[in-house]
Scaffold this active site. Structure first.
Site, mmCIF file in Angstrom:
data_model
loop_
_atom_site.group_PDB
_atom_site.id
_atom_site.type_symbol
_atom_site.label_atom_id
_atom_site.label_comp_id
_atom_site.label_asym_id
_atom_site.label_seq_id
_atom_site.Cartn_x
_atom_site.Cartn_y
_atom_site.Cartn_z
ATOM 1 N N GLY A 21 12.470 21.047 7.335
ATOM 2 C CA GLY A 21 11.556 21.159 8.477
ATOM 3 C C GLY A 21 12.029 20.339 9.643
ATOM 4 O O GLY A 21 13.222 20.312 9.971
ATOM 5 N N ARG A 78 3.072 8.155 16.127
ATOM 6 C CA ARG A 78 4.023 7.092 16.434
ATOM 7 C C ARG A 78 5.480 7.524 16.308
ATOM 8 O O ARG A 78 6.307 7.146 17.112
ATOM 9 C CB ARG A 78 3.738 5.859 15.557
ATOM 10 C CG ARG A 78 2.539 5.096 16.048
ATOM 11 C CD ARG A 78 2.201 3.933 15.139
ATOM 12 N NE ARG A 78 1.486 4.347 13.936
ATOM 13 C CZ ARG A 78 0.940 3.498 13.080
ATOM 14 N NH1 ARG A 78 1.059 2.199 13.286
ATOM 15 N NH2 ARG A 78 0.277 3.932 12.020
ATOM 16 N N GLU A 119 0.849 -1.194 0.000
ATOM 17 C CA GLU A 119 0.000 0.000 0.000
ATOM 18 C C GLU A 119 0.884 1.243 0.000
ATOM 19 O O GLU A 119 1.863 1.304 0.737
ATOM 20 C CB GLU A 119 -0.914 -0.027 1.235
ATOM 21 C CG GLU A 119 -1.841 1.158 1.332
ATOM 22 C CD GLU A 119 -2.618 1.376 0.036
ATOM 23 O OE1 GLU A 119 -3.266 0.453 -0.457
ATOM 24 O OE2 GLU A 119 -2.566 2.517 -0.484
ATOM 25 N N PHE A 120 0.502 2.239 -0.812
ATOM 26 C CA PHE A 120 1.307 3.465 -0.935
ATOM 27 C C PHE A 120 0.560 4.698 -0.435
ATOM 28 O O PHE A 120 0.984 5.810 -0.693
ATOM 29 C CB PHE A 120 1.708 3.687 -2.399
ATOM 30 C CG PHE A 120 2.639 2.632 -2.929
ATOM 31 C CD1 PHE A 120 4.018 2.777 -2.824
ATOM 32 C CD2 PHE A 120 2.142 1.473 -3.519
ATOM 33 C CE1 PHE A 120 4.872 1.799 -3.299
ATOM 34 C CE2 PHE A 120 2.996 0.494 -3.992
ATOM 35 C CZ PHE A 120 4.366 0.651 -3.885
ATOM 36 N N LEU A 121 -0.564 4.509 0.241
ATOM 37 C CA LEU A 121 -1.391 5.677 0.570
ATOM 38 C C LEU A 121 -0.644 6.654 1.465
ATOM 39 O O LEU A 121 0.282 6.313 2.182
ATOM 40 C CB LEU A 121 -2.699 5.247 1.237
ATOM 41 C CG LEU A 121 -2.666 4.600 2.617
ATOM 42 C CD1 LEU A 121 -2.482 5.591 3.734
ATOM 43 C CD2 LEU A 121 -3.939 3.821 2.826
ATOM 44 N N LYS A 143 8.160 -1.078 -2.693
ATOM 45 C CA LYS A 143 7.612 -0.303 -1.568
ATOM 46 C C LYS A 143 8.726 0.325 -0.737
ATOM 47 O O LYS A 143 8.720 1.518 -0.441
ATOM 48 C CB LYS A 143 6.729 -1.215 -0.703
ATOM 49 C CG LYS A 143 6.228 -0.575 0.574
ATOM 50 C CD LYS A 143 5.309 0.610 0.334
ATOM 51 C CE LYS A 143 5.047 1.374 1.615
ATOM 52 N NZ LYS A 143 4.212 2.540 1.436
ATOM 53 N N CYS A 199 5.673 5.816 8.725
ATOM 54 C CA CYS A 199 6.293 4.851 7.800
ATOM 55 C C CYS A 199 7.753 5.144 7.459
ATOM 56 O O CYS A 199 8.589 4.239 7.525
ATOM 57 C CB CYS A 199 5.478 4.781 6.510
ATOM 58 S SG CYS A 199 3.878 4.008 6.755
#
Ligand SMILES: NC(=O)c1ccc[n+]([C@@H]2O[C@H](COP(=O)([O-])OP(=O)(O)OC[C@H]3O[C@@H](n4cnc5c(N)ncnc54)[C@H](O)[C@@H]3O)[C@@H](O)[C@H]2O)c1
Length: 442
Positions: free
Chosen positions: A249, A324, A147-149, A200, A256
């Site tokens: 920043g 997290r 998943e790349f969301l 990924k 992730c």
């Protein structure tokens, strides 16, 4: 199709809602009692824009239910697909902890009806093949489909992803996945499971490298004659580079990139493969909280002891409650170690949540009260309430020397020029009368 989505965290709950919206009959499987109770009362357990509304709408269709474990999803009929969206948190040594994946795939392998097993969790290359060694019966019906969301656009990313990556050993498994995603139009990359796993990790490593590159670039902008905003603007307009994530920043701090870059670096080290670029990306990121601390210290005159610091924003991003790996987790103890008296303001967290995060800090619910009497304000999140604040008013409430350190470079320097504060951003960013190339004010 009848599908179960195992794990109802950021990926799983948005996936369950999206698949049900696409017309599938979906069972969201969640083992955590608190999360499950939340889901069953119609509340998503995570914050994601649009999720409350879209989950409410899809629950009304009767196509989405939440269950405690996989066998509960097959009481009436067998499943066509099981999507594994469980966590792969970092182990103490930085490698990926695969215990949730091992358990979930084991449960899926035991189901009657031979459903397609789709591994969406992020796992190191070779994990799928290791699983298939343990459960050879899955070989023809297993796809690694990472998943790349992006948190903040998770539902849109499920409906319109930039690409679908699918790694399988058998074309029949890919055909079944195509059926599951039949209403999604985007390019497909098909590969082996290990290839999909590497895609990924490689994607996250590249994104992290872009952020660390921007932070290193910011260190090079040492004098008033080099404006970091101009540099970023000028570099990013090259279509081969682009502006996405090219932003100095606090360093990357979503859930992730920190764990995946470290896990890939560990994976390579275990194989004796040098990854100096990746390791530097990780190191630059680890150094960023220290760099922010030094900037704050210098700006208040070199010593933080007894200095009242209003930390404005604790979340990594305003649109996600995922704390997290938020840089504030590293920075808050650092500030306190250096003697600062910390006040915390974050409109996304309750005073109890703020207290839980940093018991010695003073939680505030009002921005004005948080800065009142503070000698310094440290902006860690680009909350619109901070970016669009009346900084003249906030400055009038602060105490000397009225320092504002903008660790997200989100306050317009041209506006801060008019405000009676010592304004400092990342990359020697100072107040200026000169607009950044794309900046419009007023
Ligand atoms: N969060 C993101 O933005 C994102 C984006 C892309 C990929 N990923 C990857 O997707 C995976 C999931 O990420 P997340 O952030 O949604 O994780 P998460 O920790 O928020 O959610 C995982 C959920 O799975 C549940 N769970 C674990 N084992 C279970 C089981 N056997 N049965 C039922 N429930 C079970 C846990 O209780 C937890 O609620 C990870 O591998 C992550 O790296 C995450």
């Amino acid at each position: 199709m009848r599908a179960a989505v195992v794990g109802q965290g950021y990926v799983g709950v948005t996936g369950a809602v999206a698949l049900a919206q696409q017309g599938h009959r979906v069972f969201g499987v969640e083992q955590d009692a608190e999360r499950l109770a939340c889901l069953r009362s119609g509340e998503p357990p995570v914050v994601e824009p649009g999720l409350v509304e879209q989950m409410t709408a899809v629950l009304r269709t009767g196509r989405l239910d939440f269950v405690e474990d996989l066998p509960d999803a097959v009481v009436a009929d067998p499943l066509d697909a099981v999507l594994i969206c469980v966590g792969t948190p970092p182990a103490a040594d930085g490698t990926a902890n695969l215990s949730q994946v091992l358990a979930a795939v084991g449960e899926a392998a035991e189901l009657a009806g031979a459903p397609l097993v789709v591994l969406k969790s992020t796992v190191p290359p070779g994990t799928s093949d290791m699983l298939l060694g343990e459960y050879p019966e899955l070989r023809q019906r297993f796809v690694c489909n990472p998943e790349f969301l992006n948190q903040g656009s998770a539902l849109d990313d499920w409906q319109s992803p930039a690409r679908i990556v699918a790694g399988a050993h058998h074309p029949a498994a890919l055909d079944r996945l195509r059926e599951l995603y039949r209403s999604v139009t985007c390019p497909w990359v098909t590969s082996t499971p290990a290839g999909a796993e590497m895609i990924k990790y490689a994607s996250n490593a590249f994104l992290a490298t872009k952020i660390s590159f921007a932070n290193e670039l910011a260190r090079l902008c040492t004098g008033p004659d080099i404006n970091i905003d101009h540099v970023i603007q000028g570099v990013g307009l090259d279509p081969r580079i682009g502006h996405a994530l090219l932003q100095p920043g606090t360093g990357y701090g979503d859930s992730c990139l920190p764990k995946d870059t470290t896990a890939l670096s560990r994976w390579a080290a275990e194989r004796g493969i040098p990854t100096p670029l990746l390791d530097a990306t990780v190191q630059t990121n680890l150094q960023q909280p220290g760099a922010i601390l030094r900037l704050l210290k210098e700006s208040v005159g070199g010593d933080l002891s007894g200095v009242e610091v209003a930390v404005l924003g604790v979340r990594y991003e305003p649109w996600s409650d995922d704390l997290r790996a938020a840089p504030s987790r590293t920075l808050l103890p650092l500030l306190q170690e250096h003697g600062a008296a910390v006040r915390l303001w974050d409109p996304g967290l309750t005073p109890d949540e703020l207290r839980h995060l940093s018991p010695r800090a003073e939680p505030h619910t009002a921005l004005r009260a948080a800065v009142a009497g503070a000698q310094a304000a440290l902006v860690l999140t680009e909350w619109p309430q901070v970016v669009e604040a009346d900084w003249d008013d906030l400055a009038s409430r602060m105490a000397e020397p009225r320092v504002v350190v903008d660790a997200k470079n989100c306050l317009p320097p041209v506006l801060m020029h008019r405000v009676p504060v010592v304004y400092r951003g990342i990359g020697n960013r100072r107040p200026t009368t000169e607009l950044a190339p794309t900046e419009t004010v007023g």
